[in-house]
Write a protein that holds these residues in place. Structure first.
Motif, short mmCIF file in Angstrom:
data_model
loop_
_atom_site.label_atom_id
_atom_site.label_comp_id
_atom_site.label_asym_id
_atom_site.label_seq_id
_atom_site.Cartn_x
_atom_site.Cartn_y
_atom_site.Cartn_z
N SER A 1 -15.65 1.00 6.14
CA SER A 1 -14.71 0.84 7.26
C SER A 1 -13.86 2.09 7.48
CB SER A 1 -13.79 -0.34 6.95
OG SER A 1 -13.05 -0.04 5.77
N GLU B 1 -14.51 -2.50 10.66
CA GLU B 1 -15.47 -2.75 9.59
C GLU B 1 -16.87 -2.47 10.10
OE1 GLU B 1 -14.86 -4.58 6.49
OE2 GLU B 1 -12.72 -4.30 6.74
N VAL C 1 -4.60 -3.83 -0.99
CA VAL C 1 -5.54 -4.95 -0.80
C VAL C 1 -6.78 -4.43 -0.08
CG1 VAL C 1 -3.76 -6.74 -0.74
CG2 VAL C 1 -4.43 -5.57 1.37
N SER C 2 -7.86 -5.19 -0.22
CA SER C 2 -9.10 -4.79 0.45
C SER C 2 -9.97 -6.01 0.66
CB SER C 2 -9.85 -3.78 -0.42
OG SER C 2 -11.21 -3.72 -0.03
N SER C 3 -10.85 -5.92 1.67
CA SER C 3 -11.75 -7.07 1.91
C SER C 3 -13.07 -6.85 1.17
CB SER C 3 -12.01 -7.18 3.41
OG SER C 3 -12.59 -5.98 3.86
N THR C 4 -13.19 -5.68 0.47
CA THR C 4 -14.44 -5.46 -0.25
C THR C 4 -14.25 -5.88 -1.71
OG1 THR C 4 -13.80 -3.26 -0.96
CG2 THR C 4 -14.85 -3.44 1.20
N SER D 1 0.85 -1.19 0.00
CA SER D 1 0.00 0.00 0.00
C SER D 1 0.88 1.24 0.00
CB SER D 1 -0.88 0.01 1.25
OG SER D 1 -1.75 -1.11 1.23
N TRP E 1 -2.04 -0.58 13.67
CA TRP E 1 -3.31 -0.05 13.17
C TRP E 1 -4.50 -0.85 13.70
CZ3 TRP E 1 -5.71 -3.96 10.55
CH2 TRP E 1 -4.92 -4.93 9.96
N TYR F 1 -4.48 7.58 1.02
CA TYR F 1 -3.98 6.22 1.21
C TYR F 1 -4.40 5.39 0.01
CZ TYR F 1 -2.22 2.43 4.14
OH TYR F 1 -1.48 1.39 4.67
N ALA G 1 -9.85 3.12 9.28
CA ALA G 1 -8.61 2.62 9.91
C ALA G 1 -7.94 3.76 10.66
CB ALA G 1 -7.65 2.08 8.85
C1 LIG Z 1 -4.34 -2.58 2.88
N1 LIG Z 1 -4.07 -2.38 4.29
C2 LIG Z 1 -2.96 -1.78 4.76
O1 LIG Z 1 -2.09 -1.22 4.06
N2 LIG Z 1 -2.96 -1.87 6.09
C3 LIG Z 1 -1.88 -1.34 6.92
C4 LIG Z 1 -4.10 -2.60 6.63
C5 LIG Z 1 -4.90 -1.67 7.52
S1 LIG Z 1 -6.04 -0.81 6.50
C6 LIG Z 1 -6.29 -2.25 5.48
C7 LIG Z 1 -6.97 -1.93 4.16
C8 LIG Z 1 -8.43 -1.67 4.35
C9 LIG Z 1 -9.08 -1.39 3.01
C10 LIG Z 1 -10.52 -1.02 3.17
C11 LIG Z 1 -11.38 -2.21 3.55
O2 LIG Z 1 -11.20 -3.27 2.93
O3 LIG Z 1 -12.21 -2.06 4.45
C12 LIG Z 1 -4.92 -2.95 5.35
#
Ligand SMILES: CN1C(=O)N(C)[C@H]2CS[C@@H](CCCCC(=O)O)[C@H]21
Length: 123
Positions: free
Chosen positions: A75, A101, A37-40, A16, A97, A33, A77
């Motif tokens: 979500s 969600e 990656v993402s969970s959506t 990221s 972090w 930011y 963070a």
């Molecule tokens: C990629 N990420 C990253 O660089 N992180 C340090 C972690 C903490 S934020 C999360 C991404 C969340 C994306 C939005 C979602 O899917 O709800 C993950």
């Protein structure tokens, strides 16, 4: 060392990227930011961040910032961390972090917050 100024582009171990615009005289900053990656399953888009850093002279300041994933996820963070300047002058951000969600019901509240830690280096 020289004060740690978070302004600029950073990349973490997940791939990221974070872009911090200028840091004001109070240590406040904003930026974007670019998550890798993402969970959506919605298309990922750059997400706004706001934060604040200490302005210590030793280059090892602490900071925090919030990312609102408003463009593609319900979500939020929050990150806390510290900037370390290596002997070779390279800066590394060590962060922890919390990712919250949105869940559909209180019965799912227990599983709604993830935590982790990662490092960022300048790109
Ligand atoms: C990629 N990420 C990253 O660089 N992180 C340090 C972690 C903490 S934020 C999360 C991404 C969340 C994306 C939005 C979602 O899917 O709800 C993950």
């Amino acid at each position: 060392g020289k004060p740690c100024d978070l302004t600029g582009w950073w990349e973490n171990d997940l791939g990221s990227k974070m872009h911090v615009l200028e840091v004001d005289s109070e240590g406040n900053f904003s930026g974007e930011y670019h998550t890798a990656v993402s969970s959506t399953d919605k298309p990922i888009q750059p997400s706004p961040l706001v934060g604040s850093q200490h302005l210590d002279k030793d280059g090892q300041c602490t900071f925090g910032f919030t990312v609102n994933w408003k463009k593609f996820s319900d979500s939020t963070a929050v990150f806390v961390g510290q900037c370390f300047s290596g002997d070779n002058g390279n800066e590394v951000l060590h962060t922890s972090w919390l990712l919250r969600e949105k869940v559909d019901s209180l019965t799912s509240d227990w599983k709604a917050t993830r935590t982790g830690h990662n490092t960022f280096i300048r790109t």
